[in-house]
Design a protein around this motif. Structure first.
Motif, PDB file in Angstrom:
ATOM      1  N   VAL A  93       2.955 -42.682 -13.102  1.00 21.83           N
ATOM      2  CA  VAL A  93       1.620 -43.285 -13.012  1.00 21.83           C
ATOM      3  C   VAL A  93       1.067 -43.521 -14.410  1.00 21.83           C
ATOM      4  CG1 VAL A  93       1.035 -42.440 -10.711  1.00 21.83           C
ATOM      5  CG2 VAL A  93       0.573 -40.991 -12.670  1.00 21.83           C
ATOM      6  N   ILE A  94       0.625 -44.744 -14.639  1.00 19.67           N
ATOM      7  CA  ILE A  94      -0.041 -45.113 -15.885  1.00 19.67           C
ATOM      8  C   ILE A  94      -1.137 -46.097 -15.512  1.00 19.67           C
ATOM      9  CG2 ILE A  94       0.171 -46.165 -18.158  1.00 19.67           C
ATOM     10  CD1 ILE A  94       3.178 -45.482 -18.041  1.00 19.67           C
ATOM     11  N   GLY A  95      -2.378 -45.687 -15.581  1.00 13.81           N
ATOM     12  CA  GLY A  95      -3.495 -46.564 -15.250  1.00 13.81           C
ATOM     13  C   GLY A  95      -4.632 -45.792 -14.624  1.00 13.81           C
ATOM     14  N   GLN A  96      -5.611 -46.530 -14.131  1.00 11.84           N
ATOM     15  CA  GLN A  96      -6.793 -45.927 -13.523  1.00 11.84           C
ATOM     16  C   GLN A  96      -6.569 -45.684 -12.037  1.00 11.84           C
ATOM     17  OE1 GLN A  96      -9.492 -49.085 -15.045  1.00 11.84           O
ATOM     18  NE2 GLN A  96     -10.861 -47.331 -15.376  1.00 11.84           N
ATOM     19  N   ILE A  97      -7.101 -44.570 -11.555  1.00 14.78           N
ATOM     20  CA  ILE A  97      -7.060 -44.271 -10.134  1.00 14.78           C
ATOM     21  C   ILE A  97      -8.076 -45.162  -9.425  1.00 14.78           C
ATOM     22  CG2 ILE A  97      -7.394 -42.496  -8.391  1.00 14.78           C
ATOM     23  CD1 ILE A  97      -7.016 -40.454 -10.724  1.00 14.78           C
ATOM     24  N   LYS A  98      -7.674 -45.729  -8.301  1.00 15.09           N
ATOM     25  CA  LYS A  98      -8.580 -46.558  -7.499  1.00 15.09           C
ATOM     26  C   LYS A  98      -8.517 -46.071  -6.054  1.00 15.09           C
ATOM     27  CE  LYS A  98      -9.401 -51.373  -6.152  1.00 15.09           C
ATOM     28  NZ  LYS A  98      -8.894 -52.760  -6.312  1.00 15.09           N
ATOM     29  N   ILE A  99      -9.691 -45.810  -5.482  1.00 16.05           N
ATOM     30  CA  ILE A  99      -9.792 -45.384  -4.090  1.00 16.05           C
ATOM     31  C   ILE A  99     -10.584 -46.443  -3.340  1.00 16.05           C
ATOM     32  CG2 ILE A  99     -10.491 -43.554  -2.503  1.00 16.05           C
ATOM     33  CD1 ILE A  99      -8.612 -42.533  -4.696  1.00 16.05           C
ATOM     34  N   GLU A 100     -10.016 -46.925  -2.230  1.00 12.35           N
ATOM     35  CA  GLU A 100     -10.715 -47.882  -1.366  1.00 12.35           C
ATOM     36  C   GLU A 100     -10.835 -47.276   0.029  1.00 12.35           C
ATOM     37  OE1 GLU A 100      -9.538 -52.229  -2.541  1.00 12.35           O
ATOM     38  OE2 GLU A 100      -7.764 -50.938  -2.601  1.00 12.35           O
ATOM     39  N   VAL A 101     -12.024 -47.366   0.603  1.00 11.82           N
ATOM     40  CA  VAL A 101     -12.297 -46.816   1.924  1.00 11.82           C
ATOM     41  C   VAL A 101     -12.810 -47.926   2.821  1.00 11.82           C
ATOM     42  CG1 VAL A 101     -13.774 -45.224   3.225  1.00 11.82           C
ATOM     43  CG2 VAL A 101     -12.785 -44.515   1.044  1.00 11.82           C
ATOM     44  N   ALA A 102     -12.335 -47.945   4.056  1.00 10.50           N
ATOM     45  CA  ALA A 102     -12.846 -48.863   5.081  1.00 10.50           C
ATOM     46  C   ALA A 102     -13.136 -48.051   6.340  1.00 10.50           C
ATOM     47  CB  ALA A 102     -11.820 -49.950   5.388  1.00 10.50           C
ATOM     48  N   ASP A 103     -14.117 -48.475   7.089  1.00 13.63           N
ATOM     49  CA  ASP A 103     -14.484 -47.840   8.364  1.00 13.63           C
ATOM     50  C   ASP A 103     -14.857 -46.368   8.204  1.00 13.63           C
ATOM     51  OD1 ASP A 103     -13.915 -50.263   9.700  1.00 13.63           O
ATOM     52  OD2 ASP A 103     -11.794 -49.739   9.807  1.00 13.63           O
ATOM     53  N   GLY A 104     -15.528 -46.052   7.097  1.00 13.86           N
ATOM     54  CA  GLY A 104     -15.892 -44.664   6.824  1.00 13.86           C
ATOM     55  C   GLY A 104     -17.227 -44.231   7.395  1.00 13.86           C
ATOM     56  N   GLY A 105     -17.997 -45.204   7.906  1.00 14.18           N
ATOM     57  CA  GLY A 105     -19.332 -44.881   8.400  1.00 14.18           C
ATOM     58  C   GLY A 105     -20.371 -45.109   7.315  1.00 14.18           C
ATOM     59  N   SER A 106     -21.605 -45.307   7.715  1.00 16.31           N
ATOM     60  CA  SER A 106     -22.693 -45.608   6.788  1.00 16.31           C
ATOM     61  C   SER A 106     -23.102 -44.388   5.965  1.00 16.31           C
ATOM     62  CB  SER A 106     -23.904 -46.116   7.579  1.00 16.31           C
ATOM     63  OG  SER A 106     -24.996 -46.343   6.711  1.00 16.31           O
ATOM     64  N   LYS A 107     -22.997 -44.554   4.637  1.00 12.15           N
ATOM     65  CA  LYS A 107     -23.433 -43.524   3.679  1.00 12.15           C
ATOM     66  C   LYS A 107     -22.792 -42.161   3.939  1.00 12.15           C
ATOM     67  CE  LYS A 107     -27.646 -45.940   2.549  1.00 12.15           C
ATOM     68  NZ  LYS A 107     -27.296 -46.516   1.293  1.00 12.15           N
ATOM     69  N   LYS A 108     -21.485 -42.178   4.148  1.00 10.75           N
ATOM     70  CA  LYS A 108     -20.704 -40.958   4.360  1.00 10.75           C
ATOM     71  C   LYS A 108     -19.885 -40.685   3.100  1.00 10.75           C
ATOM     72  CE  LYS A 108     -22.004 -40.686   8.680  1.00 10.75           C
ATOM     73  NZ  LYS A 108     -22.777 -39.587   9.216  1.00 10.75           N
ATOM     74  N   ALA A 109     -19.393 -39.458   2.960  1.00  8.77           N
ATOM     75  CA  ALA A 109     -18.686 -39.088   1.726  1.00  8.77           C
ATOM     76  C   ALA A 109     -17.437 -38.257   2.004  1.00  8.77           C
ATOM     77  CB  ALA A 109     -19.614 -38.313   0.804  1.00  8.77           C
ATOM     78  N   GLY A 110     -16.469 -38.392   1.103  1.00 15.88           N
ATOM     79  CA  GLY A 110     -15.250 -37.595   1.131  1.00 15.88           C
ATOM     80  C   GLY A 110     -14.720 -37.472  -0.287  1.00 15.88           C
ATOM     81  N   THR A 111     -13.585 -36.800  -0.438  1.00 17.39           N
ATOM     82  CA  THR A 111     -13.019 -36.587  -1.765  1.00 17.39           C
ATOM     83  C   THR A 111     -11.525 -36.879  -1.788  1.00 17.39           C
ATOM     84  OG1 THR A 111     -12.591 -34.248  -1.319  1.00 17.39           O
ATOM     85  CG2 THR A 111     -14.688 -34.795  -2.398  1.00 17.39           C
TER      86      THR A 111
END
Length: 120
Positions: A93-111
């Motif tokens: 791995v060489i670069g920036q981490i990118k996280i994409e979320v879909a269908d997570g619900g309105s104003k919800k959070a995870g890690t």
């Protein structure tokens, strides 16, 4: 070997989506720990490396309804570039981490926690 870890906290917009760009990492990917947090059931998460010629998807989670730890690997190849059946190796791995979320619900959070060996 020097293990490093970074945590990205993801909070969705009202439409249930989110994109987070994290730290730049360089080394061998060891593990990805996903924390569902308050995401709605049916959340989809894509974890990738961006911002370099080594951009690649590391892990795609569909309906990621539970906390889990993953150990992504890539198929190994021989010196002619031919895939070796059943042989897998660490992901460089060489670069920036990118996280994409879909269908997570309105104003919800995870890690997402990324652990890598910076090869020092």
């Amino acid at each position: 070997m020097s293990l490093r870890q970074t945590r990205l906290t993801i909070t969705t917009a009202t439409d249930g989506s989110a994109t987070v760009i994290g730290d730049t990492i360089q080394g061998r990917l060891i593990e990805v720990a996903y924390g569902k947090g308050t995401f709605e059931a049916g959340v989809d998460v894509t974890i990738s490396i961006t911002g370099s010629i080594y951009a690649q998807t590391l892990l795609t989670l569909t309906d990621a309804n539970n906390d889990a730890v993953y150990y992504p690997r890539v198929q190994a190849c021989d010196n002619t570039g031919t895939a070796i059946n059943g042989a897998y190796t660490d992901v460089a791995v060489i670069g920036q981490i990118k996280i994409e979320v879909a269908d997570g619900g309105s104003k919800k959070a995870g890690t997402v926690d990324i652990v890598w060996d910076d090869c020092r």
